[in-house]
Design an enzyme around this catalytic site. Structure first.
Site, PDB file in Angstrom:
ATOM      1  CD  GLU A 103      -1.374  -2.519   1.463  1.00 32.65           C
ATOM      2  OE1 GLU A 103      -0.323  -2.580   2.130  1.00 32.65           O
ATOM      3  OE2 GLU A 103      -1.946  -3.534   1.016  1.00 32.65           O
ATOM      4  CG  PHE A 181      -4.744 -11.631  -0.786  1.00 34.72           C
ATOM      5  CD1 PHE A 181      -4.809 -11.572  -2.161  1.00 34.72           C
ATOM      6  CD2 PHE A 181      -5.911 -11.438  -0.054  1.00 34.72           C
ATOM      7  CE1 PHE A 181      -6.000 -11.308  -2.819  1.00 34.72           C
ATOM      8  CE2 PHE A 181      -7.115 -11.173  -0.695  1.00 34.72           C
ATOM      9  CZ  PHE A 181      -7.164 -11.105  -2.081  1.00 34.72           C
ATOM     10  CD  GLU A 186       1.586 -10.218  -0.289  1.00 40.14           C
ATOM     11  OE1 GLU A 186       1.377  -9.080  -0.746  1.00 40.14           O
ATOM     12  OE2 GLU A 186       1.438 -10.481   0.910  1.00 40.14           O
TER      13      GLU A 186
HETATM   14  O1  NGD Z   1     -11.756 -13.949   0.235  1.00 42.64           O
HETATM   15  C1  NGD Z   1     -11.599 -12.749   0.196  1.00 42.64           C
HETATM   16  C2  NGD Z   1     -10.806 -12.039   1.180  1.00 42.64           C
HETATM   17  N1  NGD Z   1     -10.113 -12.423   2.289  1.00 42.64           N
HETATM   18  C3  NGD Z   1      -9.567 -11.300   2.789  1.00 42.64           C
HETATM   19  N2  NGD Z   1      -9.902 -10.231   2.044  1.00 42.64           N
HETATM   20  C4  NGD Z   1     -10.675 -10.649   1.020  1.00 42.64           C
HETATM   21  N3  NGD Z   1     -11.221  -9.965  -0.018  1.00 42.64           N
HETATM   22  C5  NGD Z   1     -11.960 -10.635  -0.913  1.00 42.64           C
HETATM   23  N4  NGD Z   1     -12.509  -9.943  -1.938  1.00 42.64           N
HETATM   24  N5  NGD Z   1     -12.154 -11.998  -0.846  1.00 42.64           N
HETATM   25  C6  NGD Z   1      -9.492  -8.838   2.260  1.00 42.64           C
HETATM   26  O2  NGD Z   1      -8.083  -8.804   2.059  1.00 42.64           O
HETATM   27  C7  NGD Z   1      -9.727  -8.384   3.675  1.00 42.64           C
HETATM   28  O3  NGD Z   1     -10.862  -7.514   3.727  1.00 42.64           O
HETATM   29  C8  NGD Z   1      -8.482  -7.612   4.049  1.00 42.64           C
HETATM   30  O4  NGD Z   1      -8.692  -6.202   3.996  1.00 42.64           O
HETATM   31  C9  NGD Z   1      -7.452  -7.967   3.010  1.00 42.64           C
HETATM   32  C10 NGD Z   1      -6.286  -8.663   3.640  1.00 42.64           C
HETATM   33  O5  NGD Z   1      -6.684  -9.845   4.348  1.00 42.64           O
HETATM   34  P1  NGD Z   1      -5.817 -10.421   5.573  1.00 42.64           P
HETATM   35  O6  NGD Z   1      -5.607  -9.384   6.615  1.00 42.64           O
HETATM   36  O7  NGD Z   1      -6.450 -11.702   5.998  1.00 42.64           O
HETATM   37  O8  NGD Z   1      -4.352 -10.730   4.970  1.00 42.64           O
HETATM   38  P2  NGD Z   1      -3.916 -11.417   3.607  1.00 42.64           P
HETATM   39  O9  NGD Z   1      -2.633 -12.152   3.835  1.00 42.64           O
HETATM   40  O10 NGD Z   1      -5.020 -12.175   2.977  1.00 42.64           O
HETATM   41  O11 NGD Z   1      -3.595 -10.154   2.648  1.00 42.64           O
HETATM   42  C11 NGD Z   1      -2.646  -9.203   3.042  1.00 42.64           C
HETATM   43  C12 NGD Z   1      -1.395  -9.283   2.168  1.00 42.64           C
HETATM   44  C13 NGD Z   1      -0.493  -8.088   2.411  1.00 42.64           C
HETATM   45  O12 NGD Z   1       0.864  -8.536   2.530  1.00 42.64           O
HETATM   46  C14 NGD Z   1      -0.735  -7.150   1.202  1.00 42.64           C
HETATM   47  O13 NGD Z   1       0.525  -6.932   0.518  1.00 42.64           O
HETATM   48  O14 NGD Z   1      -1.751  -9.237   0.787  1.00 42.64           O
HETATM   49  C15 NGD Z   1      -1.674  -7.893   0.258  1.00 42.64           C
HETATM   50  N6  NGD Z   1      -3.093  -7.442   0.123  1.00 42.64           N
HETATM   51  C16 NGD Z   1      -3.982  -8.397  -0.198  1.00 42.64           C
HETATM   52  C17 NGD Z   1      -5.314  -8.067  -0.335  1.00 42.64           C
HETATM   53  C18 NGD Z   1      -5.767  -6.788  -0.151  1.00 42.64           C
HETATM   54  C19 NGD Z   1      -3.510  -6.170   0.310  1.00 42.64           C
HETATM   55  C20 NGD Z   1      -4.833  -5.821   0.181  1.00 42.64           C
HETATM   56  C21 NGD Z   1      -5.352  -4.417   0.372  1.00 42.64           C
HETATM   57  N7  NGD Z   1      -4.531  -3.418   0.511  1.00 42.64           N
HETATM   58  O15 NGD Z   1      -6.558  -4.208   0.371  1.00 42.64           O
END
Ligand code: NGD
Length: 269
Positions: A103, A181, A186
């Site tokens: 972000e 994610f 990643e």
């Molecule tokens: O199944 C889903 C879902 N699961 C989680 N989220 C989802 N959105 C969907 N449409 N469908 C959303 O992703 C959730 O609302 C959170 O705001 C966001 C991150 O989920 P979280 O906290 O569980 O962590 P993750 O490992 O899945 O994703 C965070 C990593 C982080 O290193 C960022 O570089 O992946 C990147 N990221 C992914 C998704 C969204 C960032 C974002 C963002 N900025 O909105």
């Protein structure tokens, strides 16, 4: 109140792009040649989604946008990933001054927190009333933007990287989840070879003050993470509740038992 496309999407994106380049990062002072054309960036984004059906999006929909917006970017020894720790990770990264999260890159800063979805046969070309959260017919639609964003960002990380995980997850969620994610887009896309490879994964595990520590370094899902990281050939380190992060957590939870220490130390000086 709906969860349709954010009103003013275009103005917000172009405004954020100018703010990012001219105010937050003052690129005109340090690196004028890296300044990107904000209108052009928005147009490339828009052409991928406007007038298109949301459920036809896939992992290549936004390729041109990321190619353009992340062109020339790489992050050496300070790329920071997160899972379940959005707010504190971004306070800590300090808009890219301390560490760089997805972000904190222009491509993601322009749309972070916004909602959008295209609409076919519509004068606006966006659905401002409601966006589908999932597409039964196409599981990739949800992942089109943030999946590709995550993958592209991971490929730009070099040297040591950081990941901030939540060791106090409720409802049986684990700190390292295999459908996050972080684990799907990643970790598998970190560079394993060449001069610009990732060398070490530093895991920071946070426990919310006054809540149970569900998982600590070397336990449960954090063991799975360590094995996976080492199998990719990266070094691994893990730290529970680094002090600088405890202080950030305590600024919001001053009354918690764990924050007493911080209070007492601060009173003495
Ligand atoms: O199944 C889903 C879902 N699961 C989680 N989220 C989802 N959105 C969907 N449409 N469908 C959303 O992703 C959730 O609302 C959170 O705001 C966001 C991150 O989920 P979280 O906290 O569980 O962590 P993750 O490992 O899945 O994703 C965070 C990593 C982080 O290193 C960022 O570089 O992946 C990147 N990221 C992914 C998704 C969204 C960032 C974002 C963002 N900025 O909105």
């Amino acid at each position: 109140k709906t969860n349709g496309t954010t009103c003013g999407l275009k103005e917000i994106m172009i405004g954020r792009c100018h703010d990012y380049q001219y105010v937050k990062h003052s690129l005109f002072l340090t690196n004028q040649s890296s300044i990107k054309n904000c209108t052009k960036l928005y147009e490339v984004f828009e052409s991928a989604v406007r007038y298109k059906s949301y459920c036809n999006m896939n992992m290549s929909t936004y390729e041109r946008y990321f190619d353009l917006a992340l062109d020339g970017v790489h992050v050496i020894n300070r790329a920071m990933f997160w899972s379940g720790t959005y707010a504190i990770t971004h306070t800590y990264s300090g808009n890219g001054r301390n560490y760089v999260t997805l972000e904190d890159t222009l491509a993601a800063a322009m749309v972070d927190g916004l909602i959008w979805c295209g609409k076919e046969n519509d004068t606006e070309g966006f659905d401002f009333v409601s966006c589908p959260y999932t597409c039964k017919s196409n599981q990739w639609a949800d992942l089109a933007f943030w999946g590709l964003a995550s993958k592209t960002f991971a490929q730009l990380a070099v040297g040591e990287i950081y990941v901030v995980l939540n060791g106090s997850q409720a409802h049986g969620k684990s700190a390292f989840r295999n459908n996050s994610f972080f684990s799907s887009f990643e970790l598998p896309n970190l560079r394993r070879n060449g001069t610009y490879r990732v060398t070490k994964v530093n895991t920071l595990v946070l426990h919310s003050p006054d809540e149970i520590a569900v998982e600590k370094c070397g336990e449960k899902s954090l063991l799975d993470l360590e094995k996976l990281v080492r199998s990719h050939g990266f070094d691994y380190a893990c730290k529970d509740d680094p002090e600088e992060l405890i202080l950030i957590m305590c600024s919001d939870k001053w009354e918690a038992r764990e924050c007493q220490i911080a209070r007492e130390v601060l009173r003495q000086t």
